[in-house]
Design a protein around this motif. Structure first.
Motif, PDB file in Angstrom:
ATOM      1  N   LYS A 266       0.818  -1.215   0.000  1.00 18.73           N
ATOM      2  CA  LYS A 266       0.000   0.000   0.000  1.00 18.73           C
ATOM      3  C   LYS A 266       0.854   1.268   0.000  1.00 18.73           C
ATOM      4  O   LYS A 266       0.360   2.342  -0.362  1.00 18.73           O
ATOM      5  CB  LYS A 266      -0.948   0.013   1.191  1.00 18.73           C
ATOM      6  CG  LYS A 266      -0.290   0.165   2.543  1.00 18.73           C
ATOM      7  CD  LYS A 266      -1.338   0.201   3.646  1.00 18.73           C
ATOM      8  CE  LYS A 266      -0.709   0.392   5.021  1.00 18.73           C
ATOM      9  NZ  LYS A 266      -1.730   0.443   6.085  1.00 18.73           N
ATOM     10  N   ALA A 267       2.119   1.151   0.372  1.00 19.98           N
ATOM     11  CA  ALA A 267       3.021   2.304   0.331  1.00 19.98           C
ATOM     12  C   ALA A 267       3.696   2.443  -1.027  1.00 19.98           C
ATOM     13  O   ALA A 267       3.943   3.552  -1.488  1.00 19.98           O
ATOM     14  CB  ALA A 267       4.082   2.178   1.423  1.00 19.98           C
ATOM     15  N   LYS A 268       4.004   1.323  -1.666  1.00 18.85           N
ATOM     16  CA  LYS A 268       4.791   1.317  -2.901  1.00 18.85           C
ATOM     17  C   LYS A 268       3.952   1.343  -4.176  1.00 18.85           C
ATOM     18  O   LYS A 268       4.452   1.755  -5.233  1.00 18.85           O
ATOM     19  CB  LYS A 268       5.686   0.066  -2.927  1.00 18.85           C
ATOM     20  CG  LYS A 268       6.725  -0.005  -1.809  1.00 18.85           C
ATOM     21  CD  LYS A 268       7.765   1.072  -1.969  1.00 18.85           C
ATOM     22  CE  LYS A 268       8.895   0.921  -0.959  1.00 18.85           C
ATOM     23  NZ  LYS A 268       9.872   2.026  -1.070  1.00 18.85           N
ATOM     24  N   CYS A 269       2.720   0.867  -4.113  1.00 19.68           N
ATOM     25  CA  CYS A 269       1.993   0.555  -5.347  1.00 19.68           C
ATOM     26  C   CYS A 269       0.795   1.454  -5.617  1.00 19.68           C
ATOM     27  O   CYS A 269      -0.154   1.047  -6.288  1.00 19.68           O
ATOM     28  CB  CYS A 269       1.564  -0.910  -5.329  1.00 19.68           C
ATOM     29  SG  CYS A 269       2.965  -2.052  -5.368  1.00 19.68           S
ATOM     30  N   ARG A 270       0.842   2.696  -5.128  1.00 18.43           N
ATOM     31  CA  ARG A 270      -0.210   3.651  -5.474  1.00 18.43           C
ATOM     32  C   ARG A 270      -0.060   4.076  -6.938  1.00 18.43           C
ATOM     33  O   ARG A 270       1.031   4.037  -7.517  1.00 18.43           O
ATOM     34  CB  ARG A 270      -0.117   4.885  -4.566  1.00 18.43           C
ATOM     35  CG  ARG A 270      -0.221   4.583  -3.076  1.00 18.43           C
ATOM     36  CD  ARG A 270      -1.592   4.056  -2.678  1.00 18.43           C
ATOM     37  NE  ARG A 270      -1.685   3.786  -1.257  1.00 18.43           N
ATOM     38  CZ  ARG A 270      -2.389   4.541  -0.402  1.00 18.43           C
ATOM     39  NH1 ARG A 270      -3.062   5.601  -0.836  1.00 18.43           N
ATOM     40  NH2 ARG A 270      -2.424   4.220   0.873  1.00 18.43           N
ATOM     41  N   ASP A 271      -1.156   4.508  -7.521  1.00 19.16           N
ATOM     42  CA  ASP A 271      -1.125   4.978  -8.911  1.00 19.16           C
ATOM     43  C   ASP A 271      -0.058   6.061  -9.084  1.00 19.16           C
ATOM     44  O   ASP A 271       0.052   6.974  -8.264  1.00 19.16           O
ATOM     45  CB  ASP A 271      -2.486   5.561  -9.299  1.00 19.16           C
ATOM     46  CG  ASP A 271      -3.587   4.515  -9.387  1.00 19.16           C
ATOM     47  OD1 ASP A 271      -3.278   3.315  -9.377  1.00 19.16           O
ATOM     48  OD2 ASP A 271      -4.767   4.915  -9.456  1.00 19.16           O
ATOM     49  N   THR A 272       0.731   5.943 -10.148  1.00 18.42           N
ATOM     50  CA  THR A 272       1.748   6.917 -10.593  1.00 18.42           C
ATOM     51  C   THR A 272       2.965   6.988  -9.671  1.00 18.42           C
ATOM     52  O   THR A 272       3.754   7.914  -9.778  1.00 18.42           O
ATOM     53  CB  THR A 272       1.184   8.347 -10.762  1.00 18.42           C
ATOM     54  OG1 THR A 272       0.912   8.930  -9.483  1.00 18.42           O
ATOM     55  CG2 THR A 272      -0.088   8.343 -11.606  1.00 18.42           C
TER      56      THR A 272
END
Length: 249
Positions: A147-153
């Motif tokens: 959830k920290a690394k894989c947000r949009d953009t």
């Protein structure tokens, strides 16, 4: 001039790039908003791969529950929704207090690689590009959070992939992060904990690389908070300057 690959209208083209980062194809200048770095594979991230960052965490690592620093590379993956090109937007997610940027050298795999040795690993490198490894503030370096690394953009890449043969020593490149034109972070790939051959060999022992896969070789100590409206740039000597703007979700 450096040889590079760029993607224009879905086509991967051979280009040349000058010292200002201007790309040309067959002698014709290509506008920056018309192209991006061509890679189409999985993005593998390496945490804790700068000596200064590792050293700054030693006291924390020696406490419970781990009581020792990691003994092998700490890995994470950037999912496809995270990738954005040069001059694209970094989206600041709603409901989040802070996001951070970090400059990284990206290694683009040039051919299929499985169980390769360190001695032969560099033969599998197709080229290099700049990466901005955007993240929410780190909670655990042992287990980077999806959830920290894989947000949009959250994974700007580009602007080009410079041919590996045109980078004499990828372990001696100055790397910078600039926010609104001000240098906020500066380091050198000479400070890697593990070299590019070590990383490729290690990963290839349990998975097969395909052409176009990308390795984020690590981010130096000193992550930088970024805010809506900021222009954020990653500059790597000989590789180029990647520029993106932070916008609200």
């Amino acid at each position: 001039m450096r040889r590079a690959m760029i993607e224009v209208d879905g086509k991967v083209l051979e280009a040349t790039v000058d010292d200002k980062g201007q790309a040309s194809v067959n002698g014709q200048v290509v506008k920056p908003d018309a192209w991006k770095a061509p890679f189409s594979g999985t993005v593998f991230g390496i945490a804790l791969n700068y000596q200064g960052l590792l050293d700054s965490k030693i006291a924390e690592f020696n406490q419970d529950p781990y009581k020792t620093p990691p003994k092998t590379p700490v890995l994470y993956i950037k999912t496809p929704n995270t990738v954005v090109g040069h001059e694209g937007n970094i989206v600041f997610p709603a409901g989040v207090d802070a996001i951070q940027a970090g400059p990284a050298l990206g290694v683009v795999i040039g051919k299929r690689a499985s169980r390769v040795s360190e001695a032969e690993a560099m033969d599998y490198v197709g080229g290099y590009t700049a990466v901005n490894e955007v993240t929410l503030p780190e909670v655990s370096f042992y287990r980077p959070a999806v959830k920290a690394k894989c947000r949009d953009t959250f994974c700007p890449v580009g602007p080009v992939v410079v041919d590996a043969a045109d980078i004499a020593d990828p372990h001696a490149l100055e790397i910078k992060l600039l926010v609104n034109g001000e240098v906020r972070q500066q380091n050198s790939t000479a400070n890697f904990v593990r070299s590019i051959p070590e990383l490729i060999s290690f990963l290839s022992q349990f998975m097969t690389f395909e052409p176009g896969d990308l390795i984020i070789t690590g981010v130096p100590e000193g992550r930088v908070d970024i805010a809506v409206g900021d222009q954020v740039e990653v500059e790597i000597a000989g590789v180029g300057r990647l520029s993106n703007t932070v916008v609200a979700e």
